[in-house]
Scaffold this active site. Structure first.
Site, PDB file in Angstrom:
ATOM      1  N   ALA A  40      -0.660  10.309   5.827  1.00 62.32           N
ATOM      2  CA  ALA A  40      -1.778   9.902   6.675  1.00 62.32           C
ATOM      3  C   ALA A  40      -1.489   8.603   7.414  1.00 62.32           C
ATOM      4  O   ALA A  40      -0.577   7.868   7.058  1.00 62.32           O
ATOM      5  CB  ALA A  40      -3.025   9.735   5.808  1.00 62.32           C
ATOM      6  N   TYR A  77      -7.351  18.992   4.169  1.00 58.37           N
ATOM      7  CA  TYR A  77      -8.263  18.612   3.083  1.00 58.37           C
ATOM      8  C   TYR A  77      -9.559  19.375   3.303  1.00 58.37           C
ATOM      9  O   TYR A  77     -10.104  19.372   4.417  1.00 58.37           O
ATOM     10  CB  TYR A  77      -8.576  17.110   3.117  1.00 58.37           C
ATOM     11  N   LYS A 126      -0.917  22.420  -2.328  1.00 62.16           N
ATOM     12  CA  LYS A 126      -0.155  21.234  -2.713  1.00 62.16           C
ATOM     13  C   LYS A 126      -0.902  20.483  -3.805  1.00 62.16           C
ATOM     14  O   LYS A 126      -2.115  20.302  -3.737  1.00 62.16           O
ATOM     15  CB  LYS A 126       0.020  20.312  -1.499  1.00 62.16           C
ATOM     16  N   SER A 157      -0.809  15.650   8.584  1.00 65.29           N
ATOM     17  CA  SER A 157      -1.939  15.396   7.702  1.00 65.29           C
ATOM     18  C   SER A 157      -3.272  15.542   8.428  1.00 65.29           C
ATOM     19  O   SER A 157      -3.402  15.188   9.596  1.00 65.29           O
ATOM     20  CB  SER A 157      -1.830  13.974   7.144  1.00 65.29           C
ATOM     21  N   TYR A 198       0.828  -1.208   0.000  1.00 65.30           N
ATOM     22  CA  TYR A 198       0.000   0.000   0.000  1.00 65.30           C
ATOM     23  C   TYR A 198       0.868   1.265   0.000  1.00 65.30           C
ATOM     24  O   TYR A 198       0.599   2.231  -0.720  1.00 65.30           O
ATOM     25  CB  TYR A 198      -0.919  -0.023   1.219  1.00 65.30           C
TER      26      TYR A 198
END
Lengths: 375, 375, 375, 375
Positions: free
Chosen positions: A94, A144, A244, A121, A39
């Site tokens: 994250a 975010y 970003k 994050s 991952y």
């Protein structure tokens, strides 16, 4: 959840066999469960942009210079009003408890030891407040956009209140899925590894698609931010706002014009769009678009001091480290992170010395030779 | 020290299975201990510049010419006031007793047999005087600047007194570490293999770093020479001074302007900076910078007469041989060195003959076709 | 001699598993002794120019055309005053009894069956007279200049007397040695396979080198022809003189100016100089140098009709087949040679049909797309 | 016939392990007999153009855009007077009962479920009438010119009568043979898999070649259509006529001028001419030739939404899917076809979202970065 994806025990000391920053990548397989490693190492889809990032860096040859005076040599820089010891930042990554039980807390201590700016994050697996409580240090908060402006603003306020110094808004890739190789390896995010910063907020209401609507456009992208959202954020934030995920020079130009304080050229480590261009390829064009004196950072594929040098030579002021950060964290916690940063910094200094650069400002594009250049 | 890094027994004769100069490379694995071979064959870091040197040569295709008069063909050249039989020089290679018990003494005899100029390293494992005592021959001395100018000057005086004819100052790469592959192979320099030329001099005082200083800039680079040091040396030396390690055309231009007698375009065989450009790539630009009639040498990746031809066609007057020298020395001592030179010279002559070149001056850039050229 | 290098038994029929001309290459390993196959398949040195020939062809993409009228389609051409059924010639290949007991005699019968011009080598293992006696057919004679002009002229007279129609003078590569892979495979030319055409003539006197002379320049190249020798030959020959081995456009220009009737662009199948440019790379430049209406042939790496098409599109009037000829000969003698030519011709016709070319003159450079072209 | 080439049992449901459209390719090996798979996956000859199609797409990097408003995002387009939900068409693929017992009937149902236009091949293994009877849906008919104009016209009339909406005339490649790998795998078309649309018509008379005539030009190409045939067809057809197989811009220009309604840039999936250029390479030139507002489709190597995006960015209005169609059909019949289309469409939408494109018209060439572009 399967225990197969839980982290193995990190070392309590710096491993003797690590001789350069990239060695942490080789070593990480002994400290990260295979599905998790797939991952982390993968990007998305068939990982073509992960490979592209590395290939694009490898083909940039460095042209050394001779006899320059290096006695006062250093790697300091001023960036976004901050004085940094060196241009190595820890990218927002994250879910760090995936690879170390204490996750971001360890990363923060390692970063502080080496005076590296850490970008925390939104999706950290410890709260931004807990991370900030690890002691003094350069810390930026990665944001975010949330479906609800109130939630978004609350995150900003919490970051301000906890002493974060810069706000980094990630604009690429609202949709991210593990790479095919991670899926084939059976990767699933463990339940206990989650975005705790979002715990206080209600889940956004589920989206009901009407017939003929697209699961992408009217579904997962329904709350994607627009230019007005960014303008709103720049206006509300007391911290300088960095964007970003920039790759196209026209976006860079417009972002600068609207008051964004700096930008990170990034394809999200190849995790956003399989097929996206390598970030270093567009870096010179983005630099040309924003002009000489404007904060420009970059990430994507950095594994060595020579890679940092290449990025700086093509226009970056500083670089962000993603995977190396996780690998070092997994191997030896805060010690590993600090050691990796130390090695990378010395590799950069060595490269600068050989290229006759006593300061970051001396690193120039004519120190790079591209295969396609004529001889 | 481990005996594993000591040289195996060299042959007392030329091996029958060697049909071209590069065959010594293949054969060397039977005569050099594996860790030492990893150290020699490798460069630094991940060996990317070692590979780059080879790749850059391979992609240069040669365009033969027809029917030229070759009856008076030869490979002689005048270089730095010296008359040489051919343009093949033995590069300064340190610590040669690592691969042969008599090391540089054998190399010197092999070089003399083939009238090849030998460049003796400051870091030779025999004294420059003992090497000079091997009989007549073209010998140049390679100098590393020492922290103390008195020591540096004493080395120059010793070279002058021993009959060395040219001084080659290496300016690249004050810092060199074995490649990762050599480290992983367990390479350590044996204690008895050391830089005996420096035995008479006191060790420089250890450097005390202050807080915030860099181990690179204020540490290992503290005594790196500057332009004034080189000017001082050019002024003091009775021998013509050649600078080795040039890659950037601007450096070449300035070096010529300050009275340096010649230059070696070199990335130190990929041993100085992992990521440095292949030397042959910059050769045409450096030649353009210094003009037509200025002594220019080159090294990096030469394995055959065709490689020598390529280097000469792109602007070099002569080439230096590093690894091939060590491989031949390890296999068969002075006989091996002489044989390797003989093979390489004949390969060069054969290549010249096919390209219709009766002298080195006939070798021109239009005899090289690059893949990137239009058809 | 070792029997290991003798040919195995060729088939008395066309093998069923051959579906395209290149299949003869795959099949040949069962019919040619391994050392001989290494000798034939290899070039010289490390075979880099053998590979270069193939790679250069592979990267030329063909751009088909639509709806052209092909009803009168054919592959005929007039070349050097000869009317040929197709542009496929059999290159001069020496020592063919190495792969088939009857060698060139079989080749000649296979060529005649397919109306292909056969270029007989000076170094054939049957006499040029015996080959000519195989019946009618287009036959050219390939000449190597001999140290003695009388011998050279005698060879020309014999060729004229035996009905050869064109004289092909090979000018590249007076020196050829088997490739390293052939030497490592233990290849030696069997004693009974030899250049019988030279049997009538005295051996040239051995060359005595003086001290300081080169084994190459004053030795093996001592009798290499010059421009005056070629002029002499053109003057004496009653047959049109074609020069083989041209790569540099300046040579092509001068050869045309001095009355040479045609030229073969060739790097001798990669057998002359390891590192020589692929012949197809220089083909467009040579065509530009000699102008549109001048006989230009080419060889090097052709394995399929598409390869022939590529060569013709870049400027050749016809192509020579070397290795394919030997492979087909080894597999099934004259039947194999004829079959290979038939397959190749049909592959060419198929390619022409798809590119809308009803005649060779319709094959044009704009039907080739090169990777480096902009899109 | 051998049963080895018959299809294995397709699944009655969508396989869980398929996560992206290309996964059907990986899975297909379990559902298609090996010789048939070799036939389908291969092209012709040595499959070089199959590889070229893939490589050319892979090297096109995508440059994402930020913050665009995607709320009204969709993939609709008007093409040839048809309103399509998305630009994914099913290419005409012959003989589909080779991989599924119900072949084209299943494909038609899968296409209809996803509102994808299906182009039915002249060489379908079910009649065009039976396929049309599967219910409503966008269906085009692909026509091969037949030796007899009456037969050709009858096919057109049948297509018109059955409700087909567009006529796609394939003009490349009258001659197609299985690839060498398919032949070596023993592939033969099973007897019961045949072009049933041609059953009503008499076989064309066999061609008698005269001596000296070519099996290609005067044989298999004897009935190849010319410009007059196409003009005749455009005149007779009540449906808009699209030409498939265009690569050269001059052909594109002429086709447009003569009234052809649209074109498909195609090298027939690498099945027509081994060595043909990748279709995407010529796409920009063909678009430039026909101008902005002219229906242009393309096929060749599409495996993902990113590939579709690349094709659209370089000038296509829509893309045709060949091998993916067969793979999905083999794995899970109509369900597989529909699922593959759904995945591909979402991949395209995701790519559009990341590139900031709310409609197909927003996809522009400056969103593609080519390796050869300067940085």
């Amino acid at each position: 959840m399967s225990t197969a994806t839980l982290p193995l025990s990190p070392l309590p000391h710096i491993p003797a066999e690590v001789r350069c920053a990239q060695d942490y990548e080789d070593l990480a397989r002994h400290f990260i469960a295979a599905p998790s490693l797939a991952y982390i190492a993968g990007g998305c889809g068939r990982d073509s942009s992960v490979l592209a990032n590395r290939m694009a860096l490898e083909e940039l040859a460095i042209v050394p210079r001779l006899l320059r005076d290096l006695k006062a040599g250093h790697t300091r820089l001023d960036l976004l009003g901050r004085s940094l010891s060196h241009p190595l930042l820890l990218a927002p990554v994250a879910y760090q408890t995936l690879v170390h039980p204490r996750g971001e807390l360890e990363t923060a201590r390692g970063a502080a030891a080496m005076e590296a700016a850490l970008i925390v994050s939104t999706l950290a697996s410890h709260t931004l407040e807990a991370i900030a409580a690890q002691g003094p240090g350069e810390r930026w908060f990665q944001l975010y956009f949330q479906p609800d402006r109130g939630v978004t603003e609350d995150l900003v306020r919490r970051a301000e209140a906890s002493g974060y110094q810069v706000l980094v808004v990630t604009l690429d890739a609202s949709i991210k899925t593990p790479s095919l190789s991670a899926l084939k390896a059976g990767f699933e995010m463990p339940e206990q590894v989650r975005a705790v910063n979002l715990d206080p907020y209600p889940m956004p209401p589920p989206i009901q698609l009407m017939r003929g609507q697209s699961r992408i456009f009217q579904g997962v992208m329904a709350f994607a931010p627009g230019w007005d959202d960014l303008a709103w954020l720049v206006d509300r934030s007391r911290l300088p706002v960095v964007v970003k995920g920039v790759l196209h020079p026209d976006d860079a130009r417009r972002l600068k014009a609207m008051g964004v304080a700096g930008q990170v050229v990034s394809n999200h480590g190849g995790r956003a769009l399989d097929g996206a261009v390598a970030s270093v390829r567009l870096l010179p064009r983005v630099r040309a678009a924003v002009g000489e004196h404007y904060p420009l950072l970059v990430d994507g594929g950095v594994r060595s001091g020579a890679d940092v040098f290449r990025m700086l030579a093509l226009g970056a002021d500083a670089v962000l480290l993603g995977r190396l950060q996780l690998y070092a964290l997994a191997v030896a916690g805060s010690l590993g992170v600090a050691h990796m940063l130390k090695l990378l910094r010395e590799e950069l200094e060595l490269c600068m010395a050989q290229a006759g650069c006593a300061s970051l400002a001396d690193i120039r594009q004519d120190m790079i030779y591209r295969e396609r250049d004529e001889a």
